[in-house]
Structures are given as C-alpha cells and as structure tokens.
Scaffold this motif. Structure first.
Motif, PDB file in Angstrom:
ATOM      1  N   LEU A  46     -24.450  16.259  14.352  1.00 60.09           N
ATOM      2  CA  LEU A  46     -25.198  16.596  15.359  1.00 60.09           C
ATOM      3  C   LEU A  46     -25.239  17.871  15.910  1.00 60.09           C
ATOM      4  O   LEU A  46     -26.232  18.281  16.328  1.00 60.09           O
ATOM      5  CB  LEU A  46     -24.340  15.702  16.368  1.00 60.09           C
ATOM      6  CG  LEU A  46     -24.681  13.964  16.312  1.00 60.09           C
ATOM      7  CD1 LEU A  46     -23.584  13.171  17.437  1.00 60.09           C
ATOM      8  CD2 LEU A  46     -26.018  13.697  16.446  1.00 60.09           C
ATOM      9  N   ASP A  47     -23.988  18.582  15.812  1.00 57.51           N
ATOM     10  CA  ASP A  47     -24.240  19.889  16.142  1.00 57.51           C
ATOM     11  C   ASP A  47     -24.833  20.813  15.302  1.00 57.51           C
ATOM     12  O   ASP A  47     -25.536  21.694  15.975  1.00 57.51           O
ATOM     13  CB  ASP A  47     -22.549  20.564  15.950  1.00 57.51           C
ATOM     14  CG  ASP A  47     -21.510  19.955  16.991  1.00 57.51           C
ATOM     15  OD1 ASP A  47     -22.085  19.441  18.102  1.00 57.51           O
ATOM     16  OD2 ASP A  47     -20.253  19.879  16.833  1.00 57.51           O
ATOM     17  N   TRP A  48     -24.912  20.587  13.959  1.00 66.13           N
ATOM     18  CA  TRP A  48     -25.754  21.100  13.276  1.00 66.13           C
ATOM     19  C   TRP A  48     -27.269  21.071  13.632  1.00 66.13           C
ATOM     20  O   TRP A  48     -28.142  22.173  13.874  1.00 66.13           O
ATOM     21  CB  TRP A  48     -25.862  20.574  11.653  1.00 66.13           C
ATOM     22  CG  TRP A  48     -26.533  21.363  10.660  1.00 66.13           C
ATOM     23  CD1 TRP A  48     -26.148  22.491   9.934  1.00 66.13           C
ATOM     24  CD2 TRP A  48     -27.905  21.059  10.150  1.00 66.13           C
ATOM     25  NE1 TRP A  48     -27.022  22.851   9.071  1.00 66.13           N
ATOM     26  CE2 TRP A  48     -28.352  21.854   9.132  1.00 66.13           C
ATOM     27  CE3 TRP A  48     -28.915  20.200  10.493  1.00 66.13           C
ATOM     28  CZ2 TRP A  48     -29.463  21.855   8.518  1.00 66.13           C
ATOM     29  CZ3 TRP A  48     -29.966  19.982   9.961  1.00 66.13           C
ATOM     30  CH2 TRP A  48     -30.367  20.771   8.983  1.00 66.13           C
ATOM     31  N   PHE A  49     -27.812  19.927  14.386  1.00 65.39           N
ATOM     32  CA  PHE A  49     -29.133  19.642  14.478  1.00 65.39           C
ATOM     33  C   PHE A  49     -29.325  20.509  16.251  1.00 65.39           C
ATOM     34  O   PHE A  49     -30.156  21.272  16.362  1.00 65.39           O
ATOM     35  CB  PHE A  49     -29.605  18.212  14.724  1.00 65.39           C
ATOM     36  CG  PHE A  49     -30.062  17.789  13.474  1.00 65.39           C
ATOM     37  CD1 PHE A  49     -31.163  17.996  13.026  1.00 65.39           C
ATOM     38  CD2 PHE A  49     -29.185  16.923  12.642  1.00 65.39           C
ATOM     39  CE1 PHE A  49     -31.737  17.469  12.009  1.00 65.39           C
ATOM     40  CE2 PHE A  49     -29.494  16.206  11.498  1.00 65.39           C
ATOM     41  CZ  PHE A  49     -30.819  16.510  11.156  1.00 65.39           C
ATOM     42  N   TYR A  50     -28.168  20.441  16.713  1.00 68.73           N
ATOM     43  CA  TYR A  50     -28.478  21.130  18.062  1.00 68.73           C
ATOM     44  C   TYR A  50     -28.302  22.570  18.094  1.00 68.73           C
ATOM     45  O   TYR A  50     -28.875  23.179  19.111  1.00 68.73           O
ATOM     46  CB  TYR A  50     -27.376  20.351  19.217  1.00 68.73           C
ATOM     47  CG  TYR A  50     -27.558  18.800  19.357  1.00 68.73           C
ATOM     48  CD1 TYR A  50     -28.627  18.569  19.366  1.00 68.73           C
ATOM     49  CD2 TYR A  50     -26.252  18.156  19.616  1.00 68.73           C
ATOM     50  CE1 TYR A  50     -28.953  16.946  19.451  1.00 68.73           C
ATOM     51  CE2 TYR A  50     -26.473  16.794  19.799  1.00 68.73           C
ATOM     52  CZ  TYR A  50     -27.796  16.151  19.777  1.00 68.73           C
ATOM     53  OH  TYR A  50     -27.982  14.718  19.942  1.00 68.73           O
ATOM     54  N   ASP A  51     -27.418  23.211  17.101  1.00 71.65           N
ATOM     55  CA  ASP A  51     -27.569  24.482  17.104  1.00 71.65           C
ATOM     56  C   ASP A  51     -28.530  25.284  16.353  1.00 71.65           C
ATOM     57  O   ASP A  51     -28.726  26.715  16.710  1.00 71.65           O
ATOM     58  CB  ASP A  51     -25.913  25.037  16.571  1.00 71.65           C
ATOM     59  CG  ASP A  51     -24.975  24.341  17.452  1.00 71.65           C
ATOM     60  OD1 ASP A  51     -25.067  24.089  18.605  1.00 71.65           O
ATOM     61  OD2 ASP A  51     -23.529  24.140  17.055  1.00 71.65           O
ATOM     62  N   LYS A  52     -29.251  24.570  15.602  1.00 75.80           N
ATOM     63  CA  LYS A  52     -30.055  25.259  14.591  1.00 75.80           C
ATOM     64  C   LYS A  52     -31.678  25.143  15.190  1.00 75.80           C
ATOM     65  O   LYS A  52     -31.813  23.936  15.871  1.00 75.80           O
ATOM     66  CB  LYS A  52     -30.089  24.853  13.254  1.00 75.80           C
ATOM     67  CG  LYS A  52     -28.962  25.091  12.548  1.00 75.80           C
ATOM     68  CD  LYS A  52     -28.709  24.857  10.937  1.00 75.80           C
ATOM     69  CE  LYS A  52     -27.795  25.306  10.271  1.00 75.80           C
ATOM     70  NZ  LYS A  52     -27.856  26.698   9.834  1.00 75.80           N
ATOM     71  N   LYS A  53     -32.322  26.203  15.020  1.00 72.61           N
ATOM     72  CA  LYS A  53     -33.878  25.930  15.417  1.00 72.61           C
ATOM     73  C   LYS A  53     -34.650  25.243  14.328  1.00 72.61           C
ATOM     74  O   LYS A  53     -35.361  24.688  14.619  1.00 72.61           O
ATOM     75  CB  LYS A  53     -34.290  27.333  15.917  1.00 72.61           C
ATOM     76  CG  LYS A  53     -33.662  27.706  17.053  1.00 72.61           C
ATOM     77  CD  LYS A  53     -34.332  28.970  17.511  1.00 72.61           C
ATOM     78  CE  LYS A  53     -33.475  29.626  18.817  1.00 72.61           C
ATOM     79  NZ  LYS A  53     -34.292  30.262  19.957  1.00 72.61           N
TER      80      LYS A  53
END
Length: 191
Positions: A46-53
C-alpha cells in the motif's frame, strides 16, 4: 479520497487469495510472527502505491519476491508474484479512472472461493482428520479471517487441491495370500 478504502479492500482481498502467501502464513514459514509479516507486506505494498507516482508491475513483482524471500524464506516459481503485481497495478489504474470492474471481480472471486472451499485437516500420514471445519470457522483458537484482519490465518483447499493431495498419498499396502503385508521398496533414486 474515497478510492483509497476501495483500493485497500482490493489489495487485502488479492493477498488473502494468494496461495503462496496463505501457505507461508499457515505453515509459519516466517516463524511465529508470520501473520504480522504478511500484514507488513500488505502495508508495504500500500505504501509503495501511495509513495510512487508511476506504478510498474515489474517493479512490484520484484518487491513481492524480495518480501517472500526475506520474510518467509520462500521463492515462488509459479509466476504468482507477477500475477499479483499485475492485478494490483491494474486495480489501482482502474480505480483512479473511476472503474470498479476489477474490484467487483476480486470481490466475487473471494466470495465464491470462500463458499466453495472446505478446510481439510490432515494428520502426518495424509489421512483426513474428522472434524475438519469450513473455511469460515476457526477451531484452533487463533484469530481467523474477519474484516479487520489483513492476512489469512488458514488455507482452504479446493476440491481440485484435495484430489491432487489424494493422488500424492502413499500407495495402498500389498497383502499376500497368507495375509502378510509386503514391504514396498522406495522408488527414489537408488543406485
């Protein structure tokens, strides 16, 4: 953002349907904290999706493979990390576009999988133990699947998986005319 809860629901559903992760958690390949490790993988994704564009399935696949190796000492050779990564990237893309088609498919697979599956309890020689429960029950006192729990605590075997397990069972003993059981030789690579 109202898409965020839908995305988190979809991610959790995909992970609870991922056989490799379910087996790793149930068999405690990550030790006694396997459930916590699975929850952390979900949170990391989830963090990977929220942190990357930009979100590329190949990058996520590598992250998933690394997490399984690091947390569960497991290498998936079945291509499932690639499938999970592609599904999650597609889910994210669709939800950003306002489409819930893939999310609905994931929900229906989760509902139909839970209804059609049966938990099979077997002992060490592969014989089914009486009193196996359905996938929604939890007889061993551990926390089972509920809406608040992000990782699976038990694996439900489908009918096809049960047949495959039965096919791998030991052959029936051979009894001679006098009623004695004949010793079966090992079929592994003797030289």
């Amino acid at each position: 953002m109202d898409r965020r809860p839908a995305f988190e629901e979809g991610v959790t559903a995909v992970f609870t349907q991922w056989t490799a992760l379910c087996l790793a958690v149930e068999n405690e390949w990550g030790g006694p904290l396997s459930v916590d490790k699975a929850n952390q993988i979900i949170q990391d994704v989830l963090d990977w999706f929220y942190d990357k564009k930009e979100h590329h399935a190949d990058d996520l696949e590598l992250e998933l493979e690394d997490a399984l190796v690091q947390d569960f000492n497991t290498e998936c050779e079945d291509g499932s990390p690639k499938q999970v990564a592609a599904t999650l990237v597609e889910l994210h893309t669709q939800l950003l576009q306002g489409s819930t088609t893939l999310l609905e498919q994931i929900r229906s697979r989760q509902a139909s999988g839970a209804a059609a599956s049966k938990r099979q309890v077997v002992d060490f020689d592969g014989a089914e133990v009486e009193g196996g429960s359905s996938s929604g029950e939890d007889d061993d006192g551990d926390e089972g699947m509920d809406e608040d729990n992000d990782a699976p605590a038990a694996v439900a075997l489908s009918a096809q998986q049960q047949q495959q397990t039965q096919a791998r069972e030991k052959p029936q003993p051979v009894v001679d005319a006098d009623g004695f059981e004949m010793v079966q030789g090992r079929r592994r690579g003797r030289r």
